[in-house]
Design an enzyme around this catalytic site. Sequence first.
Site, PDB file in Angstrom:
ATOM      1  N   ARG A   1     -12.444  12.705   4.099  1.00  0.00           N
ATOM      2  CA  ARG A   1     -11.092  13.277   4.239  1.00  0.00           C
ATOM      3  C   ARG A   1     -10.600  13.850   2.911  1.00  0.00           C
ATOM      4  NH1 ARG A   1      -7.661   8.723   5.623  1.00  0.00           N
ATOM      5  NH2 ARG A   1      -5.973  10.190   5.887  1.00  0.00           N
TER       6      ARG A   1
ATOM      7  N   SER B   1      -6.499   4.317   8.528  1.00  0.00           N
ATOM      8  CA  SER B   1      -7.118   4.048   7.225  1.00  0.00           C
ATOM      9  C   SER B   1      -6.418   2.869   6.533  1.00  0.00           C
ATOM     10  CB  SER B   1      -7.008   5.318   6.364  1.00  0.00           C
ATOM     11  OG  SER B   1      -7.278   5.046   5.019  1.00  0.00           O
TER      12      SER B   1
ATOM     13  N   LYS C   1      -7.606  -1.498   6.641  1.00  0.00           N
ATOM     14  CA  LYS C   1      -7.861  -2.229   5.380  1.00  0.00           C
ATOM     15  C   LYS C   1      -6.957  -3.450   5.277  1.00  0.00           C
ATOM     16  CE  LYS C   1      -7.397   1.318   2.326  1.00  0.00           C
ATOM     17  NZ  LYS C   1      -7.553   2.614   2.959  1.00  0.00           N
TER      18      LYS C   1
ATOM     19  N   ASP D   1     -13.696   2.888   6.724  1.00  0.00           N
ATOM     20  CA  ASP D   1     -12.721   3.633   5.915  1.00  0.00           C
ATOM     21  C   ASP D   1     -13.385   4.220   4.677  1.00  0.00           C
ATOM     22  OD1 ASP D   1     -10.017   4.556   5.448  1.00  0.00           O
ATOM     23  OD2 ASP D   1     -10.035   3.209   3.722  1.00  0.00           O
TER      24      ASP D   1
ATOM     25  N   HIS E   1       0.854  -1.189   0.000  1.00  0.00           N
ATOM     26  CA  HIS E   1       0.000   0.000   0.000  1.00  0.00           C
ATOM     27  C   HIS E   1       0.887   1.236   0.000  1.00  0.00           C
ATOM     28  CE1 HIS E   1      -4.244   1.234   0.445  1.00  0.00           C
ATOM     29  NE2 HIS E   1      -3.717   2.374   0.891  1.00  0.00           N
TER      30      HIS E   1
HETATM   31  N1  URA Z   1      -4.088   5.560   1.503  1.00  0.00           N
HETATM   32  C1  URA Z   1      -5.109   5.168   2.313  1.00  0.00           C
HETATM   33  O1  URA Z   1      -5.686   4.102   2.124  1.00  0.00           O
HETATM   34  N2  URA Z   1      -5.449   5.976   3.304  1.00  0.00           N
HETATM   35  C2  URA Z   1      -4.831   7.146   3.564  1.00  0.00           C
HETATM   36  O2  URA Z   1      -5.183   7.806   4.509  1.00  0.00           O
HETATM   37  C3  URA Z   1      -3.771   7.546   2.726  1.00  0.00           C
HETATM   38  C4  URA Z   1      -3.424   6.738   1.682  1.00  0.00           C
END
Ligand code: URA
Length: 420
Positions: free
Chosen positions: A159, A174, A178, A152, A77
């Site tokens: 956000r 966040s 996930k 999220d 990620h």
């Molecule tokens: N990627 C995400 O999933 N969440 C964030 O807050 C920033 C980048």
Amino acid sequence: MHAPTLIAKKRDGEVLTRDEFNWFIEHLTQLPREQIGAFLMACQLNGLNDDETTALTLAMLNQGARLAPRTNAVDKHSTGGVGDKMSLVLAPALHACGAVVPMLAGRGLAHTGGTIDKLEAIPGFNTGLSLGEMNANPCFISRQTADIAPADAVLYAIRDVTATVPCIGLITASILSKKAAEGIQALVLDVKFGRAAFMQEVTEARALAKSMVRVGHELGMNVTAQLTDMNRPIGRYLGNSHEIVETVACLKGRGPADTMELVYAQGMALGYDITESINDGSALASFRSMLTRQGVQERVVDELVNDPWSVLVRESTPYVIRAASEGTVMELDALIVGQVLCQAGAGRSRPGQSINHGVGIEVHAKVGDTVAKGEPVLTMDGPPDLDKRLLERLSQAVNIGSGDVVVPPRVLETLTVAQI
Ligand code: URA
């Protein structure tokens, strides 16, 4: 509990308890957007301490389902960048090397692009898989849904448009909520620093990396964080359709060096040398199967791989930014580039807004290249009625000077639990 009181507590710099985070997240779908936005801004301005960050992550994780753990399940990620298409290359390449990749990704956030938005440029690609489909699929990229990472999904969209992205606690919760829902064993995080990163300073990016490695470790994942340079755009194509075009090039072994440097480093951090899978075409074959499993018709997959622009939308008008003088490209400001793309339609200013997948930029000259006066540096594909002030702003992203410029490697340093 009472939402205004809880928001006031965070606004006034007090520490929220685990129960308070649980209550807020459990009631998320019943709370008005104003209260969620105010809560997020209070978190943004006052920050979350370690306990609060863990509490928020767990509250978000527990709000949704978790996928069944699978052997060799890994993921990657990014904290968000401009031209950041590495997930689209890495996921199928890892799968071609024997890994299971259950990737939950996001849409664009503020000026940064999102993997889900890019995939939705491909006609027929289904980004909202059911839990059954996710559990049965050895390599997928899906968004948060009402079943998995639902909290999220709500917070992320708010956000995006309320200037509440660059908060270490919110980003950690966040991303890690996930990733923990995916049932993976190992995770590599691309933590960006620089102009277009949410953490512009290396010290802030390092703090974010440490926060995510810590929470990931507490949740039982083996996490590696790489601090990477996000001052200049990644690769040669930027925007949604445009980055799909470059993804196909990368999977054919024709990707730009900086993009592949990151993809290879991320694979290595997970214990996979993916070079062979790119060279022998197995990563491309795995990408094709992923598209088919996620709803893209065989004919579209063939066309996408052979001639991507025959199936992807591309805005009709090329706007060329030329070198104002001869010299070396000293700087290409990725923040300006990302903001211009977003404002031209590639990103959002309201939650749920539809975006224009065909807006994008081709980078002709990268930092360190020499250019003659009048030579094209960037071409933006935009709508005919594009606000011309955006082009003026885009030209400010380009700085041409004399002399040499040192182009640093993308990866600055790597952190694991041993270093935090
Ligand atoms: N990627 C995400 O999933 N969440 C964030 O807050 C920033 C980048």
